[in-house]
Scaffold this motif. Sequence first.
Motif, mmCIF file in Angstrom:
data_model
loop_
_atom_site.group_PDB
_atom_site.id
_atom_site.type_symbol
_atom_site.label_atom_id
_atom_site.label_comp_id
_atom_site.label_asym_id
_atom_site.label_seq_id
_atom_site.Cartn_x
_atom_site.Cartn_y
_atom_site.Cartn_z
ATOM 1 N N GLY A 17 0.912 -1.166 -0.020
ATOM 2 C CA GLY A 17 0.093 -0.034 0.060
ATOM 3 C C GLY A 17 0.855 1.331 0.111
ATOM 4 N N GLY A 18 0.312 2.390 0.270
ATOM 5 C CA GLY A 18 0.953 3.782 0.214
ATOM 6 C C GLY A 18 2.142 3.883 1.399
ATOM 7 N N THR A 19 1.525 3.250 2.760
ATOM 8 C CA THR A 19 2.440 3.582 3.641
ATOM 9 C C THR A 19 3.713 2.927 3.415
ATOM 10 O OG1 THR A 19 0.699 3.568 5.100
ATOM 11 C CG2 THR A 19 2.554 3.110 6.130
ATOM 12 N N ASP A 63 5.809 4.823 0.862
ATOM 13 C CA ASP A 63 6.408 5.840 1.398
ATOM 14 C C ASP A 63 7.824 5.701 2.253
ATOM 15 O OD1 ASP A 63 4.665 7.635 0.081
ATOM 16 O OD2 ASP A 63 3.492 7.856 1.707
ATOM 17 N N HIS A 97 1.430 13.039 4.899
ATOM 18 C CA HIS A 97 0.913 11.919 5.562
ATOM 19 C C HIS A 97 1.685 11.423 6.437
ATOM 20 C CE1 HIS A 97 -1.288 8.178 5.989
ATOM 21 N NE2 HIS A 97 -2.173 8.860 5.615
ATOM 22 N N ALA A 122 2.536 8.400 7.120
ATOM 23 C CA ALA A 122 3.453 7.420 6.540
ATOM 24 C C ALA A 122 4.741 8.045 6.259
ATOM 25 C CB ALA A 122 2.786 6.850 5.317
ATOM 26 N N MET A 153 4.429 15.947 -0.928
ATOM 27 C CA MET A 153 3.258 14.746 -1.410
ATOM 28 C C MET A 153 2.734 15.739 -2.506
ATOM 29 S SD MET A 153 0.753 15.917 1.809
ATOM 30 C CE MET A 153 -0.096 14.441 1.621
ATOM 31 N N ASN A 207 -3.938 14.697 1.647
ATOM 32 C CA ASN A 207 -5.186 13.974 1.912
ATOM 33 C C ASN A 207 -6.366 14.425 2.703
ATOM 34 O OD1 ASN A 207 -2.778 13.548 3.465
ATOM 35 N ND2 ASN A 207 -4.321 12.371 4.908
ATOM 36 N N ASP A 247 4.369 11.343 -2.531
ATOM 37 C CA ASP A 247 3.336 10.654 -2.142
ATOM 38 C C ASP A 247 2.234 11.052 -3.155
ATOM 39 O OD1 ASP A 247 1.064 9.454 -1.122
ATOM 40 O OD2 ASP A 247 1.806 9.797 0.911
ATOM 41 N N VAL A 286 -0.613 9.149 -3.514
ATOM 42 C CA VAL A 286 -1.866 8.138 -3.008
ATOM 43 C C VAL A 286 -2.949 9.109 -3.092
ATOM 44 C CG1 VAL A 286 -3.105 7.268 -1.043
ATOM 45 C CG2 VAL A 286 -0.712 7.111 -1.475
ATOM 46 N N GLN A 287 -3.153 10.330 -3.125
ATOM 47 C CA GLN A 287 -4.345 11.110 -3.421
ATOM 48 C C GLN A 287 -4.605 11.933 -4.891
ATOM 49 O OE1 GLN A 287 -7.011 11.008 -1.387
ATOM 50 N NE2 GLN A 287 -6.227 10.003 0.431
ATOM 51 N N SER A 299 -1.664 4.082 -3.641
ATOM 52 C CA SER A 299 -2.510 3.021 -2.923
ATOM 53 C C SER A 299 -3.552 2.613 -3.493
ATOM 54 C CB SER A 299 -2.797 3.492 -1.611
ATOM 55 O OG SER A 299 -3.561 2.947 -0.859
ATOM 56 N N HIS A 302 -6.504 1.173 -2.643
ATOM 57 C CA HIS A 302 -7.856 1.292 -2.272
ATOM 58 C C HIS A 302 -8.350 2.897 -2.397
ATOM 59 C CE1 HIS A 302 -7.024 2.836 2.068
ATOM 60 N NE2 HIS A 302 -5.991 2.650 1.644
ATOM 61 N N LYS A 303 -7.757 3.698 -2.507
ATOM 62 C CA LYS A 303 -8.229 5.046 -3.089
ATOM 63 C C LYS A 303 -8.624 5.048 -4.313
ATOM 64 C CE LYS A 303 -5.879 6.185 0.987
ATOM 65 N NZ LYS A 303 -6.690 6.330 2.240
ATOM 66 N N CYS A 335 -6.769 8.103 9.034
ATOM 67 C CA CYS A 335 -5.503 7.384 9.709
ATOM 68 C C CYS A 335 -5.150 8.333 11.078
ATOM 69 C CB CYS A 335 -4.299 7.433 8.818
ATOM 70 S SG CYS A 335 -4.614 6.953 7.172
#
Length: 376
Positions: free
Chosen positions: A72-74, A77, A96, A98, A143, A147, A172, A174-175, A193, A195-196, A318
Amino acid sequence: MEKKFIYADYAAASPVSDEVLKAMLPYFSESFGNPSGVHSASREAAKAVAQARRKIAAAIGADYSEIYFTSGGTEADNWALSAAKGKKIVTTNVEHKAVLNCCKALEKSGAEVTYLPVDGSGFVTAKQVDAAIDSSVGLVSVMYANNEIGTVMPVEEIAEVCRKKGVLFHTDAVQAIGNLPVNVNGIDMLSCSGHKIGAPKGIGFLYARKGTPLESLIYGGNQEFGLRAGTENVPAIVGLGEAVKLACEGVHDNAEYVTRLRNKLIDGLLEIPDARLNGSRENRLCGNVNISFADVESEAVLLMLDAAGICASGGSACTTGDNEPSHVLTAIGVPAKYISGTIRFTLSSRNTEDEVDYIIKKTAEIVERLRRIRKA
Ligand SMILES: Cc1ncc(COP(=O)(O)O)c(C=O)c1O
């Protein structure tokens, strides 16, 4: 599928899309081989992993060999920051957790980190990054988009500064993926990531430009070009490949519609007395509405919204449970009386205008009711 609730928390998690689920299903039971074997069942799984890697590389302008699957993203990162190899890291104070908590851990083992401050809308400038880079710096991590407040950072300019100064640049994203056009041109490392963006939880990837000095993350077999051992999560990887492809293809159409919904929601919520929008009005993620109401507690608002069938969040998912005021809202200078009454709605193309109207109506009622109770 009939909706059980109005979902307005897409920055926390998104549902696996029908196309993604369809692509994944054969890899649970029909094509179940271990990609590392030599027989045809294994070759089938290995081919699916390779295809997913190829799809992702094509979608973001990378090479096949530059995509590493992660949990995942964490993880992406954390892994990216290891490429600093003990040299100083420059980042921002709105990343984030992360990134931030990984930096804190690296500091404990002797690394130096500079946390650049952001302005009142959450932006850091390329000039600030430039001024922070000296010969001791090995890596910059900023980033792509925030987020919590949706601020879109000037990553292209920052990447250019890093390239000129010869330091690695990680972002990052992710978003950002699915909400903005993302291309790795000029970027050394990028996190994503699943799941986004309509893939399952527990899968993501790190893009690392060829030649980036990535440390081995997990020792064992030879998976992920020998840098992250462990049998691949084949169905999730297949899902991620499809999700990234769809997210990048659909970015323009979705953004226009979602921006319209977002602006309607912002305008409607700002009609509520003593409300303030956090972050930039223009330069923010298309689905992000982060708004604070004075004299209410966000937990109470969220519970009442939930009872009215609306899912939203109080900051980043988170951070929930931390009991600390959001580091992002603190960094942009949101006054204390607003911070504790902050709600984040994040929309997607699955939302409708009617839903936005309902969210505005219910939020206004709830805020008014809570303020009345407080005064009584
Ligand atoms: C900007 C950002 N980075 C990293 C993460 C962590 O990603 P994951 O949940 O896949 O570990 C998130 C999750 O909310 C995020 O929003």
